[in-house]
Enzyme design. Sequence first.
Site, PDB file in Angstrom:
ATOM      1  N   HIS A 626       0.853  -1.187   0.000  1.00 17.04           N
ATOM      2  CA  HIS A 626       0.000   0.000   0.000  1.00 17.04           C
ATOM      3  C   HIS A 626       0.887   1.234   0.000  1.00 17.04           C
ATOM      4  CE1 HIS A 626      -2.733  -2.756   2.658  1.00 17.04           C
ATOM      5  NE2 HIS A 626      -2.720  -3.141   1.398  1.00 17.04           N
ATOM      6  N   GLN A 627       0.649   2.126  -0.952  1.00 17.87           N
ATOM      7  CA  GLN A 627       1.401   3.384  -0.992  1.00 17.87           C
ATOM      8  C   GLN A 627       0.403   4.533  -1.168  1.00 17.87           C
ATOM      9  OE1 GLN A 627       2.286   1.102  -3.844  1.00 17.87           O
ATOM     10  NE2 GLN A 627       3.361  -0.168  -2.366  1.00 17.87           N
TER      11      GLN A 627
END
Length: 647
Positions: A626-627
């Site tokens: 997740h970014q």
Amino acid sequence: MTRPGTPSGEGRAPAGRPEPVAASPAASTWSAAELSTLAAVAETFVRGGAVRRAALAAGALDRAADPAQVSQIRLVLRLLESRAANVVLARRPVRFRDLSPAAREEYLLRWATSPIGRRRSAYQALRKLLTFLAYADPGDDGANPRWKSIGYRPDRPPVADIRTQVRPLTFAAGARGAGAGAPDATDAPLRLDADVVVIGSGAGGGVVAHDLAMAGRSVIVLEAGPFVDEATMPRGELEAFDRLYLGHGLTTTWDGSITMLAGAALGGGTLINWMTCIRTPADVRSEWATEHGIDGVADAAFEADLAAIESELSVAPASSVPPKDAVILRGAEALGLAAGRVARNSPGCDDCGSCGFGCPRGTKQSGIRSHLERAHAAGARVVADARVDRVVISAGRATGVEATWFGGGSSRRVVVEAAQVVVAAGALGTPGVLRRSGIAHREVGRNLRVHPAPVVAGLFREPIEMWRGTTQAARCDAFARGERGRNGYVVESAPAHPGLVALAMPWEGADAHASIMGRAAYLAPLLAVTRDGGTGRVTETPHGTARIDYELDDVGRSTLRHAMVTMARLVRAAGASEIVALGTPAATFGREGFASGGESRAFDAFEERLRAFDFAPNRGSIYSAHQMGTARMGADPRANPCDPRGR
């Protein structure tokens, strides 16, 4: 990563000597001496097939890594063979290739735990890539012999009878029908127009394109990655990382301390995600509203939006629980912790664990089966293999996009004129687009959030086969809310395949690594998705690639340690005979051979070690899929590049 080339396969070199280097197109920029040393390092990490792996690794680095990083790795290889340098590095004037196998292992292990951060970074870069290739590469015949030794059989899901109806635009090579071949800089661009152009086709861009197209707007979607339909989905781990993942699966922070997984094909992360669907917690949405001035996220309208998305993706609870997820439920029940089945956007499909390679049978409701497909049916035009060079800005307003389309072995410049531009290139890609477009806000690229995830694995007596069945079916959310000194987190399973397992498992010598890989079918790895305690930024290198930096703070490290204790307790309560907390060095616990009461005291000591686990860069293992955050929106224009509506 490069596809298998022509070097010899899994033959083993004589002890203490590297295999001869075969010529390989994948490694044409590397010298024979560099490849020989790389093969010697590969043989030290995992015995057999070192020449092939060296060629694959060199080609992968050339394609995916920043040239400055590749230069550093090649410098390291040359230092390994420098007698003068090894007076310091190996404590005697000898070349790495002339060391015995045991001495080579000792050499690399000193780098692994070196107080010098760059040595640890170089060690981890080589270890992760070369162990991954040893177990992910199918070989010329498509059947890596190591797979049989660990009981791994690749899934072979059938191809969907009805494939996605998305059909990206394609263009003739050259400009204005100039003929075949790549156009030069003077060629006139192809011009398109639309009401809205959307940059990026993942979970953000795909949904925006869908809603606008369904509302009757003229929409064009530009995606830098390729279009891959069900019939052409990868059938193995190496090919999947090569074709569908950002950086061909080699994306990490600049120092190599956090391994990043992100999608890089039409559909973005939706194409390769594990399909766990979690509603944004109410306390997080309340924080967005009160601390950042974002209206509309803490009320009933946002709940309705979430319900609509869940309906559009056919989100439903997991229909079956494979052994790796049963570990979570069994352990949580024994400990009295809250846990349950997860919701997924692939209803009724539970017999295939290769969802991270795309979905040939078409049951995963990725973008190409849901929002992008419906947007296309409503008239949206989709362009894959289109790298956006910049957003065109006139008189303070975005008026279109300039891009380069790569297709059919050539390239073509494309200009899209549009009254509105949506930049949804992901947290890692969006800052570069904005900066190339002249957006000079100081916070562009800052405030990177990644949900750092540590891993603890339990070894069981019964088969687990983490790579088979529902990718993620259960989670423990007993600690989802933060408290004083730590943030919240949830515990989930890690449905890894052999290459990713080999990359993650601790390396304390070739035999020790082979031993734990030989028991991979009995391992149940858990990961904790933690709320960030730290921050990062995305910048561009002189070579134009994205540089990712991220640093944990004290709260972040405390959260990771608390999560490791929880995961260790879960696998122990579920019946694990051994436990390993991943890092360099790893922390291990075995429950055999203790006198009465001894096992409990030993586990208490193990917990204390986890509470002090070292999460300095390239010590504790951290992963992220997740970014977020690099074009943050909020009410304060000095602190946020975007306003509360994302403008």
